[in-house]
Motif scaffolding. Structure first.
Motif, PDB file in Angstrom:
ATOM      1  N   PHE A 256       0.832  -1.200   0.000  1.00  0.00           N
ATOM      2  CA  PHE A 256       0.000   0.000   0.000  1.00  0.00           C
ATOM      3  C   PHE A 256       0.869   1.253   0.000  1.00  0.00           C
ATOM      4  CE2 PHE A 256      -2.631   3.354   1.614  1.00  0.00           C
ATOM      5  CZ  PHE A 256      -3.910   3.079   1.144  1.00  0.00           C
ATOM      6  N   LYS A 257       1.888   1.262   0.849  1.00  0.00           N
ATOM      7  CA  LYS A 257       2.763   2.431   0.946  1.00  0.00           C
ATOM      8  C   LYS A 257       3.543   2.650  -0.346  1.00  0.00           C
ATOM      9  CE  LYS A 257       6.155   4.663   3.950  1.00  0.00           C
ATOM     10  NZ  LYS A 257       6.940   4.563   5.208  1.00  0.00           N
ATOM     11  N   LYS A 258       3.915   1.563  -0.994  1.00  0.00           N
ATOM     12  CA  LYS A 258       4.647   1.679  -2.257  1.00  0.00           C
ATOM     13  C   LYS A 258       3.786   2.347  -3.326  1.00  0.00           C
ATOM     14  CE  LYS A 258       7.175  -1.078  -5.666  1.00  0.00           C
ATOM     15  NZ  LYS A 258       7.603  -2.449  -6.073  1.00  0.00           N
ATOM     16  N   ILE A 259       2.484   2.054  -3.317  1.00  0.00           N
ATOM     17  CA  ILE A 259       1.569   2.612  -4.324  1.00  0.00           C
ATOM     18  C   ILE A 259       1.111   4.019  -3.953  1.00  0.00           C
ATOM     19  CG2 ILE A 259      -0.654   2.327  -5.496  1.00  0.00           C
ATOM     20  CD1 ILE A 259       1.401   0.259  -6.350  1.00  0.00           C
ATOM     21  N   LYS A 260       0.732   4.216  -2.709  1.00  0.00           N
ATOM     22  CA  LYS A 260       0.116   5.482  -2.289  1.00  0.00           C
ATOM     23  C   LYS A 260       1.086   6.454  -1.616  1.00  0.00           C
ATOM     24  CE  LYS A 260      -3.622   5.969  -2.950  1.00  0.00           C
ATOM     25  NZ  LYS A 260      -4.355   6.359  -4.193  1.00  0.00           N
ATOM     26  N   GLY A 261       2.269   5.977  -1.241  1.00  0.00           N
ATOM     27  CA  GLY A 261       3.257   6.869  -0.638  1.00  0.00           C
ATOM     28  C   GLY A 261       3.141   7.005   0.858  1.00  0.00           C
ATOM     29  N   VAL A 262       2.057   6.493   1.431  1.00  0.00           N
ATOM     30  CA  VAL A 262       1.864   6.524   2.883  1.00  0.00           C
ATOM     31  C   VAL A 262       1.307   5.183   3.328  1.00  0.00           C
ATOM     32  CG1 VAL A 262       1.498   9.021   3.058  1.00  0.00           C
ATOM     33  CG2 VAL A 262      -0.446   7.500   2.628  1.00  0.00           C
ATOM     34  N   SER A 263       1.391   4.910   4.620  1.00  0.00           N
ATOM     35  CA  SER A 263       0.852   3.660   5.145  1.00  0.00           C
ATOM     36  C   SER A 263      -0.674   3.702   5.137  1.00  0.00           C
ATOM     37  CB  SER A 263       1.352   3.438   6.568  1.00  0.00           C
ATOM     38  OG  SER A 263       0.765   4.394   7.438  1.00  0.00           O
ATOM     39  N   PRO A 264      -1.324   2.541   5.204  1.00  0.00           N
ATOM     40  CA  PRO A 264      -2.791   2.526   5.262  1.00  0.00           C
ATOM     41  C   PRO A 264      -3.343   3.350   6.424  1.00  0.00           C
ATOM     42  CG  PRO A 264      -1.967   0.322   4.839  1.00  0.00           C
ATOM     43  CD  PRO A 264      -0.772   1.172   5.149  1.00  0.00           C
ATOM     44  N   LYS A 265      -2.673   3.267   7.577  1.00  0.00           N
ATOM     45  CA  LYS A 265      -3.120   4.009   8.751  1.00  0.00           C
ATOM     46  C   LYS A 265      -3.072   5.508   8.502  1.00  0.00           C
ATOM     47  CE  LYS A 265      -2.185   4.531  13.705  1.00  0.00           C
ATOM     48  NZ  LYS A 265      -1.317   4.093  14.822  1.00  0.00           N
ATOM     49  N   TYR A 267      -3.014   6.985   5.567  1.00  0.00           N
ATOM     50  CA  TYR A 267      -3.957   7.318   4.467  1.00  0.00           C
ATOM     51  C   TYR A 267      -5.368   7.510   5.030  1.00  0.00           C
ATOM     52  CZ  TYR A 267      -6.649   6.931   0.160  1.00  0.00           C
ATOM     53  OH  TYR A 267      -7.521   7.160  -0.879  1.00  0.00           O
ATOM     54  N   ARG A 268      -5.757   6.609   5.913  1.00  0.00           N
ATOM     55  CA  ARG A 268      -7.092   6.708   6.507  1.00  0.00           C
ATOM     56  C   ARG A 268      -7.214   7.991   7.320  1.00  0.00           C
ATOM     57  NH1 ARG A 268      -9.701   1.796   9.882  1.00  0.00           N
ATOM     58  NH2 ARG A 268     -11.075   1.559   8.082  1.00  0.00           N
ATOM     59  N   ALA A 269      -6.180   8.315   8.075  1.00  0.00           N
ATOM     60  CA  ALA A 269      -6.219   9.518   8.910  1.00  0.00           C
ATOM     61  C   ALA A 269      -6.293  10.786   8.068  1.00  0.00           C
ATOM     62  CB  ALA A 269      -4.979   9.550   9.817  1.00  0.00           C
ATOM     63  N   GLU A 270      -5.624  10.779   6.913  1.00  0.00           N
ATOM     64  CA  GLU A 270      -5.573  11.976   6.067  1.00  0.00           C
ATOM     65  C   GLU A 270      -6.825  12.153   5.205  1.00  0.00           C
ATOM     66  OE1 GLU A 270      -2.053  11.450   3.783  1.00  0.00           O
ATOM     67  OE2 GLU A 270      -0.673  11.902   5.422  1.00  0.00           O
ATOM     68  N   THR A 271      -7.488  11.068   4.881  1.00  0.00           N
ATOM     69  CA  THR A 271      -8.602  11.145   3.929  1.00  0.00           C
ATOM     70  C   THR A 271      -9.976  10.950   4.552  1.00  0.00           C
ATOM     71  OG1 THR A 271      -8.347   8.792   3.380  1.00  0.00           O
ATOM     72  CG2 THR A 271      -7.153  10.415   2.014  1.00  0.00           C
ATOM     73  N   HIS A 272     -10.023  10.474   5.781  1.00  0.00           N
ATOM     74  CA  HIS A 272     -11.334  10.205   6.400  1.00  0.00           C
ATOM     75  C   HIS A 272     -11.401  10.758   7.820  1.00  0.00           C
ATOM     76  CE1 HIS A 272     -12.480   7.610   3.059  1.00  0.00           C
ATOM     77  NE2 HIS A 272     -11.285   7.069   3.139  1.00  0.00           N
TER      78      HIS A 272
END
Length: 272
Positions: A256-265, A267-272
């Motif tokens: 996930f981090k390789k694709i999105k640049g951040v960890s899933p945790k 990403y969730r905090a930043e987008t939701h």
């Protein structure tokens, strides 16, 4: 007889917009005009002319013509032997590809089939399905697939078009399999076996058409689906990981981090 249909909300890949049959009066014409969907006319009797892109075709029983979306066309029944025809209006993401299999494109819009008994049969079955309200939409789409498969069976297809169409079909099958099985432990070998092609050949076809590998496409679909699940606060990162095919949350986080640049945790905090 003519019937107009509302656009399907479930079947975006292929759906009917209208169908009908008409016995035209002498010199009856339509156009010049454009349509917002594909419209296929099949001549049951008589003759007439069809004009598109500066070309004029004189057509008769056993032939047909394709009208493509946003293309100016004109057609007119003969003054002495006016045609009667049936027609099918349709659209969807697969419509152009299925027509291409039958050798029908904007450049080659003329159909030579001679299967008016079967085509008329499909039209009658479409009309007779009116009483089946619960299943009608699926039945109409099924009949439309049968109609287009009939045209593909009898329509001329050049070797180049056939090769291109097959490549596109295989790629669409790969995408369909990936998007319906991403939550499982699906492998490239599994996909090749389902489609019935050699693994290396299928990978090469997909790479040429999509400019990415099947494996990378699968990973990106999984990450995309994971992102969509992030908004569900009841799901933990582990739940999401398993839901997109990764039993190991650490491996999922790494990918996930390789694709999105951040960890899933994060990403969730930043987008939701």
């Amino acid at each position: 007889m003519i019937e107009y249909l509302s656009r399907s909300k479930q079947h975006t890949e292929l759906y009917l917009t209208q169908f009908g049959i008409e016995e035209c009066i002498p010199s009856h014409f339509f156009g010049p005009a454009i349509r917002s969907h594909f419209l296929l006319h099949y001549i049951l009797d008589g003759e007439g002319i069809f004009e598109v892109d500066g070309n004029k075709y004189r057509l008769q029983k056993g032939q047909g013509f394709l009208i493509c979306p946003a293309v100016i066309t004109y057609y007119q029944a003969d003054s002495k032997s006016p045609w009667s025809y049936c027609w099918f209006g349709f659209d969807g993401t697969l419509a152009e590809l299925l027509l291409k299999q039958a050798g029908l494109t904007r450049v080659c819009p003329i159909l030579n089939c001679g299967k008016d008994d079967m085509i008329y049969k499909y039209l009658k079955l479409m009309a007779e399905s009116n009483g089946n309200h619960k299943t009608r939409e699926s039945r109409l789409i099924g009949l439309l697939y049968l109609l287009l498969s009939l045209l593909a069976e009898y329509g001329p297809v050049t070797p180049i078009e056939q090769q291109e169409s097959r490549a596109e079909i295989y790629v669409e099958k790969v995408k369909e399999i990936v998007e319906t099985t991403f939550a499982q432990k699906i492998t490239i070998e599994d996909i090749a076996r389902i489609i019935g092609l050699n693994r290396s050949y299928l990978c090469s076809l997909f790479k040429q058409q999509m400019n990415t590998s099947i494996q990378d496409y699968l990973i990106r679909i999984r990450v995309q689906k994971a992102c969509e699940m992030m908004g569900n606060v009841e799901l933990t990162i582990g739940d999401i990981s398993r839901s997109v095919g990764y039993n190991d949350p650490l491996l999922f986080s790494k990918i996930f981090k390789k694709i999105k640049g951040v960890s899933p945790k994060h990403y969730r905090a930043e987008t939701h």
